[in-house]
Motif scaffolding. Sequence first.
Motif, PDB file in Angstrom:
ATOM      1  N   LEU C 237     -79.379  33.466  26.302  1.00 36.50           N
ATOM      2  CA  LEU C 237     -78.823  32.574  27.319  1.00 36.50           C
ATOM      3  C   LEU C 237     -77.422  32.079  26.970  1.00 36.50           C
ATOM      4  O   LEU C 237     -76.514  32.185  27.788  1.00 36.50           O
ATOM      5  N   PRO C 238     -77.228  31.545  25.744  1.00 33.95           N
ATOM      6  CA  PRO C 238     -75.850  31.151  25.416  1.00 33.95           C
ATOM      7  C   PRO C 238     -74.915  32.357  25.453  1.00 33.95           C
ATOM      8  O   PRO C 238     -73.754  32.233  25.827  1.00 33.95           O
ATOM      9  N   GLY C 239     -75.457  33.525  25.090  1.00 38.60           N
ATOM     10  CA  GLY C 239     -74.653  34.740  25.130  1.00 38.60           C
ATOM     11  C   GLY C 239     -74.168  35.025  26.542  1.00 38.60           C
ATOM     12  O   GLY C 239     -73.027  35.414  26.757  1.00 38.60           O
ATOM     13  N   ALA C 240     -75.065  34.819  27.522  1.00 40.13           N
ATOM     14  CA  ALA C 240     -74.692  35.059  28.915  1.00 40.13           C
ATOM     15  C   ALA C 240     -73.547  34.152  29.319  1.00 40.13           C
ATOM     16  O   ALA C 240     -72.585  34.585  29.953  1.00 40.13           O
ATOM     17  N   LEU C 241     -73.652  32.882  28.930  1.00 41.12           N
ATOM     18  CA  LEU C 241     -72.582  31.937  29.263  1.00 41.12           C
ATOM     19  C   LEU C 241     -71.287  32.368  28.587  1.00 41.12           C
ATOM     20  O   LEU C 241     -70.225  32.417  29.222  1.00 41.12           O
ATOM     21  N   ALA C 242     -71.400  32.725  27.293  1.00 36.61           N
ATOM     22  CA  ALA C 242     -70.207  33.150  26.561  1.00 36.61           C
ATOM     23  C   ALA C 242     -69.570  34.357  27.251  1.00 36.61           C
ATOM     24  O   ALA C 242     -68.356  34.394  27.455  1.00 36.61           O
ATOM     25  N   GLY C 243     -70.413  35.329  27.623  1.00 35.00           N
ATOM     26  CA  GLY C 243     -69.907  36.509  28.303  1.00 35.00           C
ATOM     27  C   GLY C 243     -69.204  36.140  29.596  1.00 35.00           C
ATOM     28  O   GLY C 243     -68.118  36.641  29.903  1.00 35.00           O
ATOM     29  N   GLY C 244     -69.816  35.229  30.348  1.00 34.14           N
ATOM     30  CA  GLY C 244     -69.218  34.781  31.605  1.00 34.14           C
ATOM     31  C   GLY C 244     -67.859  34.163  31.369  1.00 34.14           C
ATOM     32  O   GLY C 244     -66.887  34.466  32.072  1.00 34.14           O
ATOM     33  N   LEU C 245     -67.778  33.315  30.351  1.00 36.99           N
ATOM     34  CA  LEU C 245     -66.500  32.659  30.052  1.00 36.99           C
ATOM     35  C   LEU C 245     -65.452  33.682  29.642  1.00 36.99           C
ATOM     36  O   LEU C 245     -64.300  33.604  30.059  1.00 36.99           O
ATOM     37  N   ILE C 246     -65.878  34.672  28.821  1.00 37.51           N
ATOM     38  CA  ILE C 246     -64.925  35.692  28.382  1.00 37.51           C
ATOM     39  C   ILE C 246     -64.345  36.421  29.591  1.00 37.51           C
ATOM     40  O   ILE C 246     -63.130  36.525  29.758  1.00 37.51           O
ATOM     41  N   VAL C 247     -65.249  36.886  30.466  1.00 35.20           N
ATOM     42  CA  VAL C 247     -64.775  37.611  31.646  1.00 35.20           C
ATOM     43  C   VAL C 247     -63.902  36.708  32.516  1.00 35.20           C
ATOM     44  O   VAL C 247     -62.836  37.102  32.994  1.00 35.20           O
ATOM     45  N   GLY C 248     -64.366  35.454  32.708  1.00 37.33           N
ATOM     46  CA  GLY C 248     -63.625  34.515  33.547  1.00 37.33           C
ATOM     47  C   GLY C 248     -62.230  34.258  33.026  1.00 37.33           C
ATOM     48  O   GLY C 248     -61.267  34.181  33.798  1.00 37.33           O
ATOM     49  N   VAL C 249     -62.097  34.131  31.717  1.00 31.77           N
ATOM     50  CA  VAL C 249     -60.791  33.814  31.132  1.00 31.77           C
ATOM     51  C   VAL C 249     -59.886  35.042  31.119  1.00 31.77           C
ATOM     52  O   VAL C 249     -58.684  34.943  31.351  1.00 31.77           O
ATOM     53  N   ILE C 250     -60.494  36.208  30.869  1.00 31.24           N
ATOM     54  CA  ILE C 250     -59.670  37.420  30.819  1.00 31.24           C
ATOM     55  C   ILE C 250     -58.965  37.653  32.151  1.00 31.24           C
ATOM     56  O   ILE C 250     -57.791  38.013  32.195  1.00 31.24           O
TER      57      ILE C 250
END
Lengths: 361, 255, 291
Positions: C237-250
Motif C-alpha cells: 500500500l505505501p508502495g502504491a502511494l509512492a509510485g503514484g507520487l513518483i509518476v505524479g511528480v515526473i
Amino acid sequence: MRIHFKTSYAHDIRLFPDRWTLSIYGSLLVLAFALPYLLDEFFLGEVTNVLIWAIAGLGLMLLTGQTGQASLGHAAFLAIGCYANTILIEQGVPFIIAFPLAGILTGLIGVIIAIPVLRLHGIYLAIATIALSVLADDIIVLTEHWSGGVSGKFPEMITIFGFEIERWSMPSRFYYLVLVVTIICTLFYRNLLRSPLGRAFAAVRDSEVSATAMGVHIARTKGKAFGLSCMITGWAGALMGYYAGTFNNETFSLVISITLLMMIVIGGLGSIHGAFFGAVVVAFLPQALSILKDNVVGSGVAIPGLETGVFGMILILFILFEPMGIYGRWLKIRTWFELFPFARKDMFRRQKSYLKTERLR
Amino acid sequence: MSLLEIKNATLKFGGVVAVNDLSFSVEEGEVYAIVGPNGAGKSTAFNLISRFYEPFAGTFTFDGNNLLDREADQVADLGIARTFQNIELFEHATVLQNLLVGRHRHRKTTLLEEMFFTPRVRREEERHREAVEEVIDFLDLQPYRNKMIAGLPYGVRKVVELGRALASKPRLLLLDEPASGLSVEETQDMRWWIDDIRKQMGITVLMVEHDMGLVSGVSDRVLALADGAKLAEGTPAEVQANPAVIEAYLGAGAV
Amino acid sequence: MEVLQLLVSGLANGCVYGLIALGFVLIYKATEAVNFAQGDFMMIGAFVSLGLTNAEYMDLPFWIAAPLAISIMAVFGYLLDLFVLRHLFGQSQTAVVILTIAMGFVLRFVAGLIWGHEPQTLESPLALGDLQLGGVVLGMADVAIIIVTFLMTFFLYQFFQRTKLGLAMQAASQNQMAAYFMGIPVKRVQGLVWGLSGATAAVAGILFASKGAIDPNAGLLGIKAFAAAVIGGFGSLPGALAGGLIVGVIEPFAARYLAAGYSQIAPYALLLAVLVFRPHGLFSQVRVKKV
C-alpha cells in the motif's frame, strides 16, 4: 454417430483427419474463392475486413492461446508492420518483397522486445504490453520524419509484377490478396501446432517447471512465440493499412490492442477457429449495431461508446458463461449431435481449481 | 564409474539447511531409493539434480558430465528425465501431446522446416509417434490416448507423467514419490513397471518414496535421509533394520 | 520557486494516481486479481457524488452527498463481486484482467448515457480558493487531496497489518484453499475488499472532481495509476502511494524540461525500466515456486 478408424500415424499428423473434414474445409475454400461473384462490393469489403482481423487474431492467438502469454500491446506490432511495409515500398522495394519483409521485421522487433518483457508473468506482462501500446503512439509522433506523424500516411497502390491491386477500385483483387495471406498464415499456424515447437508452446503455457525438465528452454520458446506472433500481426497491420487507405498514430491505439485480445477470448482461446469466429464478431458488430440503432432511435443520433460498451458486455457474458468462447460452444453443440443420443450434460464440466498466490511463483 | 555421483552437496534456504553435505552415487542399471521423513530434503535433492536449485557447495557428475555446467533445460539432453511429486502435466493438452513433449530432446527440425511442415518434419513426427506408442503400449495408456489431461483421474495422471518421462528415452529416471496417492492395485502396477523399466529398458531409476513396501520390493539400494543428511545406506533390509532410521521415523524409544 | 510549484502540483496529481493505485493494490492483496476498471470506478464515484451534489441533479449538501456517494460505491463494489467476479473463482488471472477491462468499457458507456459526455465539475466546498504559501500557490483542493490520501494510506495500512479482517484478507490471497480450511469465509472477505476498493475509488473520484472537470473517459487515468502501482510494487500500500507520487511528480517536470512529445512518454518509460530491472516493482514480494 460418426466413427473413423485410424490405420496409420499419418492420420493424426496430416492436416485433415478424414475425408469428411477434408471435404468440409475444401468446400469452404471453394466458397471463399467464389465469394467475389456472390457478394456485392460492400459486403466483400466487410468479409475482407473479417479476414484481416482474423490474421491479426491468429497472430495474438499463437502467443496468448497457445503459449499462454497475454499481450495488451499488439496494436504496436500492427503499427510496426503497417509502417514498415509502407516505408519499404516508398523506398522503392517491390511489394512482393516488402510485404513479407515487413512481417519478418516486425517479428525481429518482437523478439528484441520479448527478451526483457517475457520474463514477466501474468499481470506484469499485461501492464508492460499496455505501456508498449501507449508508447507506440508517442513514438510514431516523435519519428514524424519517417512516419508522417499526426498527418499520417497513405499506402501506395500494390503492384505485383505490374498487376495492380487497390482496395477501393478493385475490391475483389484486394480480397484475393488478403485471402491468400490468410491461408498462408493459417497453414503456418497449423503446421506449428503439429510439430515439436507447437507442443513446446503448450508445455510452456501449462507448466513451465515440467517443460524445463523435458528440455524446453522457456525464454527461447517464449521468444519464438512472441516473434512468430508479431510477424503474423505485422502482416495483418500492413493489410489494415491498405484497407483503411490512410493511417496515423491513432489508427493503432490501445483500444485496438484490447479489442484484439477480447476478440480471441470471445472466439475461443487456443484454437484457429477462435480467431476466425472472433473476427466475425469484431468486424460485424459495428454494422449490426448501427443498423439496430437506426431502427430503434433513428439515424443521425450518435451514441458514443456504444460499440465498445456492447462489446464489453458480450465479453463479460462469455467469460461468465462460456469461457471457452464461441469455438467452445460450437464444440459442445457438435459433440452433442455426433454422440446423439448419448451426450451427457457433465461432459465438459470444468474442474474446480483454487488460486494460489503469484507472489510465490 | 557411477552413472550419477553427488559429493558434498549443500543447500540452504535462508537459515534452514535443506541438504547438508550429502554424498551418494547411483550405479548404472540399479534402482536406488531415497527415503526419509517429510522435510528430510528428498525432493530438494531431486531439484538439485534437475538444476532447479543452485547448490551452495558440492559436485554433481552424470556420466562424466559436470551437471553444474548445465542449465535446467539442458539436463534432459543428457538423458535425465523426471516426474513430480504434485503432478505437473500439461493440463490443456491430450495424453498423446503430453507424451510427445517428452520427445522434445530428440527433435531435429528447425523453426522454418516446421512452419512449412517439410517431409522431413513429417518423417520425424512419425518416428516420435512410434516411440510414444511404445510407451503407451508399455503403460497400457491406449484408452486415454486422445483424452485431455484436465479430465483424467489422479491415478492415470500419475502414469501419464511416468510415460512422459519414459518417452524421452532417458538413461536416468528420477521418480518423485511415484506411488503417493495411488491405490493398492495401482501401487502394485507401479512396482511392476519400475521393475520392467529397469530390466527391459535398461533405465537406471532414482526414486523418492514413502511406501516402504514398494521401496523394498523394487530397489537395490536405499538411502535414508534425515534433516538433509545421510542417515544410512544399504540394501532395503539393512536400512530398515538400522536403529537410527527407526528412531528418525518412529521417534526415540520405539526400538 | 518554480521547482517547488511544479513539485506541489505534481504531488497533488500523484495523490490521485496514488488513490486509484490503492484501489488496485487492495484488491490485488486480497484476491490476487487486478481490477483494470479501477480508474472507471473512480470516474463512476465522481459522477455519483456529482449527481448527488450538483444543483442541476439532486442538489444535496456536499457533506451529506460525499458519505452517501462513498457508501453507494462500496455497495456497488460488493455487488459487482457478488454477481460477476465471484463466478470467476479459480479462473486464471488473465481472465480477470480481460473481464475488468471489459467492465471499464461498459461503465464508460453507462456513465455517458446517464451523465453525458460534456466535462462537468463537482460543486464542492473543496474547490474554493487558493492558499498562498511564500510564493507557492496551493489550491484548496490540492491540499485536501494530499491530506486525505496520506490519511487513507495510513489507515488502510494499519487495517491490513493489525486487524483480524485485514490479515484474513491477506491469507485469502496467498492460498485460497488453505484459507478456506482455516475457517476464513474467502468469498465474503473478497466481497468486502471489493466494497472497500469501491469506497476508495469514490474518495478519489470526489477529490478528482473537486480539482477539475470529469467526463466518462476520465477513467483512462487508471492506466497511469496502474503504472504507478507497478512502479511501487503491487503488493504494498505505501508502495502504491509512492509510485503514484513518483509518476505524479515526473509528469509536470517532464512537461517543463523535456521536449514536447517526450513528456507523455516519461511515466511509461519509467514503468518499462522498472519492469525490466525490478520485474515485480520497487517493493517486490516474489519468490520462486516450489516443486
